[in-house]
Motif scaffolding. Structure first.
Motif, PDB file in Angstrom:
ATOM      1  N   LEU A 151      32.038 -97.551 -21.809  1.00 51.37           N
ATOM      2  CA  LEU A 151      32.519 -97.600 -23.195  1.00 51.37           C
ATOM      3  C   LEU A 151      31.369 -97.442 -24.179  1.00 51.37           C
ATOM      4  CD1 LEU A 151      35.165-100.471 -22.917  1.00 51.37           C
ATOM      5  CD2 LEU A 151      35.637 -98.040 -23.301  1.00 51.37           C
ATOM      6  N   ASP A 152      30.265 -98.111 -23.908  1.00 48.68           N
ATOM      7  CA  ASP A 152      29.080 -97.966 -24.761  1.00 48.68           C
ATOM      8  C   ASP A 152      28.659 -96.502 -24.855  1.00 48.68           C
ATOM      9  OD1 ASP A 152      28.922-100.695 -25.243  1.00 48.68           O
ATOM     10  OD2 ASP A 152      27.403-101.056 -23.686  1.00 48.68           O
ATOM     11  N   PHE A 153      28.651 -95.831 -23.705  1.00 47.17           N
ATOM     12  CA  PHE A 153      28.237 -94.431 -23.658  1.00 47.17           C
ATOM     13  C   PHE A 153      29.199 -93.542 -24.453  1.00 47.17           C
ATOM     14  CE2 PHE A 153      28.110 -90.221 -21.589  1.00 47.17           C
ATOM     15  CZ  PHE A 153      26.758 -89.932 -21.743  1.00 47.17           C
ATOM     16  N   MET A 154      30.485 -93.758 -24.273  1.00 47.72           N
ATOM     17  CA  MET A 154      31.481 -92.931 -24.960  1.00 47.72           C
ATOM     18  C   MET A 154      31.435 -93.155 -26.471  1.00 47.72           C
ATOM     19  SD  MET A 154      34.545 -93.441 -22.175  1.00 47.72           S
ATOM     20  CE  MET A 154      35.724 -92.279 -22.828  1.00 47.72           C
ATOM     21  N   GLU A 155      31.171 -94.363 -26.880  1.00 49.92           N
ATOM     22  CA  GLU A 155      31.141 -94.677 -28.309  1.00 49.92           C
ATOM     23  C   GLU A 155      29.944 -94.065 -29.017  1.00 49.92           C
ATOM     24  OE1 GLU A 155      33.576 -98.905 -27.817  1.00 49.92           O
ATOM     25  OE2 GLU A 155      31.395 -98.909 -28.087  1.00 49.92           O
ATOM     26  N   GLN A 156      28.911 -93.702 -28.255  1.00 53.57           N
ATOM     27  CA  GLN A 156      27.742 -93.065 -28.855  1.00 53.57           C
ATOM     28  C   GLN A 156      28.080 -91.718 -29.495  1.00 53.57           C
ATOM     29  OE1 GLN A 156      24.159 -92.844 -26.410  1.00 53.57           O
ATOM     30  NE2 GLN A 156      24.874 -94.609 -25.245  1.00 53.57           N
ATOM     31  N   TYR A 161      28.143 -88.215 -16.241  1.00 57.87           N
ATOM     32  CA  TYR A 161      27.555 -89.550 -16.385  1.00 57.87           C
ATOM     33  C   TYR A 161      28.181 -90.560 -15.422  1.00 57.87           C
ATOM     34  CZ  TYR A 161      26.085 -93.830 -18.890  1.00 57.87           C
ATOM     35  OH  TYR A 161      25.539 -95.044 -19.229  1.00 57.87           O
ATOM     36  N   LEU A 162      29.419 -90.294 -14.995  1.00 55.80           N
ATOM     37  CA  LEU A 162      30.179 -91.283 -14.210  1.00 55.80           C
ATOM     38  C   LEU A 162      29.549 -91.591 -12.858  1.00 55.80           C
ATOM     39  CD1 LEU A 162      33.848 -90.091 -14.885  1.00 55.80           C
ATOM     40  CD2 LEU A 162      32.721 -92.104 -15.832  1.00 55.80           C
ATOM     41  N   SER A 202      13.614 -80.068 -22.246  1.00 57.50           N
ATOM     42  CA  SER A 202      12.722 -81.087 -22.791  1.00 57.50           C
ATOM     43  C   SER A 202      13.428 -82.422 -23.034  1.00 57.50           C
ATOM     44  CB  SER A 202      12.107 -80.604 -24.111  1.00 57.50           C
ATOM     45  OG  SER A 202      13.098 -80.523 -25.122  1.00 57.50           O
ATOM     46  N   LEU A 203      14.754 -82.388 -23.003  1.00 57.04           N
ATOM     47  CA  LEU A 203      15.504 -83.619 -23.268  1.00 57.04           C
ATOM     48  C   LEU A 203      15.740 -84.389 -21.974  1.00 57.04           C
ATOM     49  CD1 LEU A 203      18.188 -82.339 -25.815  1.00 57.04           C
ATOM     50  CD2 LEU A 203      16.139 -83.662 -26.309  1.00 57.04           C
ATOM     51  N   ILE A 204      15.523 -85.666 -22.013  1.00 58.74           N
ATOM     52  CA  ILE A 204      15.736 -86.516 -20.845  1.00 58.74           C
ATOM     53  C   ILE A 204      17.213 -86.866 -20.700  1.00 58.74           C
ATOM     54  CG2 ILE A 204      15.213 -88.770 -19.818  1.00 58.74           C
ATOM     55  CD1 ILE A 204      12.521 -88.630 -21.273  1.00 58.74           C
ATOM     56  N   SER A 205      17.882 -87.104 -21.844  1.00 58.03           N
ATOM     57  CA  SER A 205      19.286 -87.546 -21.843  1.00 58.03           C
ATOM     58  C   SER A 205      20.070 -86.682 -22.799  1.00 58.03           C
ATOM     59  CB  SER A 205      19.386 -89.000 -22.271  1.00 58.03           C
ATOM     60  OG  SER A 205      20.728 -89.375 -22.471  1.00 58.03           O
ATOM     61  N   LEU A 255      37.308 -90.938 -27.779  1.00 58.41           N
ATOM     62  CA  LEU A 255      37.619 -92.311 -28.173  1.00 58.41           C
ATOM     63  C   LEU A 255      39.036 -92.719 -27.790  1.00 58.41           C
ATOM     64  CD1 LEU A 255      35.814 -92.553 -31.623  1.00 58.41           C
ATOM     65  CD2 LEU A 255      35.007 -93.313 -29.376  1.00 58.41           C
ATOM     66  N   SER A 256      39.939 -91.754 -27.695  1.00 57.32           N
ATOM     67  CA  SER A 256      41.289 -92.090 -27.227  1.00 57.32           C
ATOM     68  C   SER A 256      41.244 -92.577 -25.784  1.00 57.32           C
ATOM     69  CB  SER A 256      42.222 -90.880 -27.347  1.00 57.32           C
ATOM     70  OG  SER A 256      41.945 -89.885 -26.368  1.00 57.32           O
TER      71      SER A 256
END
Length: 366
Positions: free
Chosen positions: A130-135, A111-112, A361-364, A61-62
């Motif tokens: 930002l959306d991704f990092m905030e998850q 992810y980048l 088994s995980l997609i993401s 988050l920083s």
């Protein structure tokens, strides 16, 4: 039963990050602003914020705050990628034993490039990133509550004759070490909420006193029944009092189940084995490092001698005394009954296989 609201180590909204200064606890409750990755590095390194999950979320988050507040300086997506990669790799060096920051950095860096291929508009690219990092903030809280549920269910097997449980824990693994709720202390919270906890015993956790300063602060705040002991009292406690399980956190778990955690964990595991008491690790899967085959490969952080020789500036030892101050030790998998994660409870010898199957088994990742 629902658990009450807990303390917050991290307060975030887009463009603003506040962390609870844990160096001032329990005397003062003060939040400080984190504006840049450098601010976060210093906070992590000085243990102003600590706990492997909280370190990772604070670090991520920083970077998100710095990216959002300086977005006008970026002229291309490649410049954003370079900035994010550099800052995350820098943050990993603040406290190398805890693996969560490394895992989070890899997840974001991986992810980048795919995001770059998908999104060519710079403004939208930054917003999606930002959306991704905030998850990570919400994900940690969800994981902690799942660990609490799985852990509480597991502990209930040790209830007999309708008696309540006495659990021993070490260091601080609660809301102050995570986004909220906690890992090992989260299980204790859930047991208390389920009305099956008699007492939470916890160590003072020398030399940095995370137990007496932080765990005590949380347990008093949440009005959870508790008793603090000195680190050197654990053996006598196990011999003379009914302790149904020991539950601790983890800064890194290797593929074979060996676990690095706060110094003093290893001796608790040995004592638990001697007294036939189950010994559990509670940790999110982000603390599990399958790239390391055993605990022998874990780098153990060495801390300043002043943490042992002084308390709040008062000398406890003569000037010039020689000190050995490792921050962590490694508990062999052979001493661990089970590893409690957000995906369930695993025996150390099945951990690697089951996690690899889960990853397939995980997609993401989030």
């Amino acid at each position: 039963m629902q658990t009450p609201p807990t303390l917050q180590a991290i307060r975030y909204q887009r463009g603003s990050l506040l962390i609870l200064d844990q160096l001032k606890l329990p005397d003062e409750t003060v939040y400080i602003s984190i504006h840049t990755a450098d601010d976060a590095w210093k906070a992590i390194h000085t243990m102003t914020i600590r706990g492997a999950p909280a370190i990772a979320v604070c670090g991520i988050l920083s970077v998100a705050v710095e990216l959002h507040n300086s977005r006008s300086k970026f002229d291309s997506i490649s410049s954003v990628i370079q900035f994010i990669t550099h800052q995350l790799n820098y943050l990993v060096t603040a406290r190398p034993t805890a693996v969560n920051m490394t895992d989070a950095a890899k997840t974001i860096i991986d992810y980048l490039i795919p995001l770059n291929n998908k999104q060519q508009n710079l403004t939208l690219y930054i917003d999606e990133l930002l959306d991704f990092m905030e998850q990570f903030l919400q994900r940690d809280l969800i994981d902690n509550r799942l660990i609490g549920q799985y852990g509480a269910e597991t502990m209930c097997q040790y209830i007999s004759n309708k008696k309540k449980l006495n659990i021993l824990t070490h260091c601080n693994t609660g809301s102050l070490a995570t986004v909220g709720f906690g890992t090992a202390l989260g299980i204790i919270r859930q047991l208390a909420a389920n009305n099956v906890l008699q007492l939470a015993y916890f160590t003072e956790t020398r030399p940095y006193n995370q137990g007496s300063r932080l765990t005590a602060y949380e347990l008093v705040h949440d009005r959870i029944p508790h008793t603090m002991i000195c680190d050197s009292m654990a053996g006598l406690l196990m011999r003379t009092q009914p302790i149904h399980a020991v539950i601790v956190g983890a800064d890194r778990v290797t593929a074979n189940g060996d676990t690095a955690n706060k110094i003093g964990t290893y001796q608790l595991a040995i004592l638990a084995k001697h007294h036939d008491i189950p010994f559990y690790i509670a940790a999110p899967t982000t603390s599990i490092d399958l790239s390391k085959k055993s605990g022998d490969e874990i780098i153990i952080e060495q801390r300043p001698s002043s943490e042992m020789t002084t308390v709040k500036g008062i000398n406890l030892a003569p000037e010039g005394v020689q000190v050995w101050n490792p921050a962590f030790d490694v508990t062999p998998a052979s001493l661990i009954t089970g590893i409690i994660t957000e995906h369930g409870v695993f025996k150390p010898d099945e951990l690697e296989e089951k996690l690899l199957n889960l990853q397939r088994s995980l997609i993401s990742p989030l």
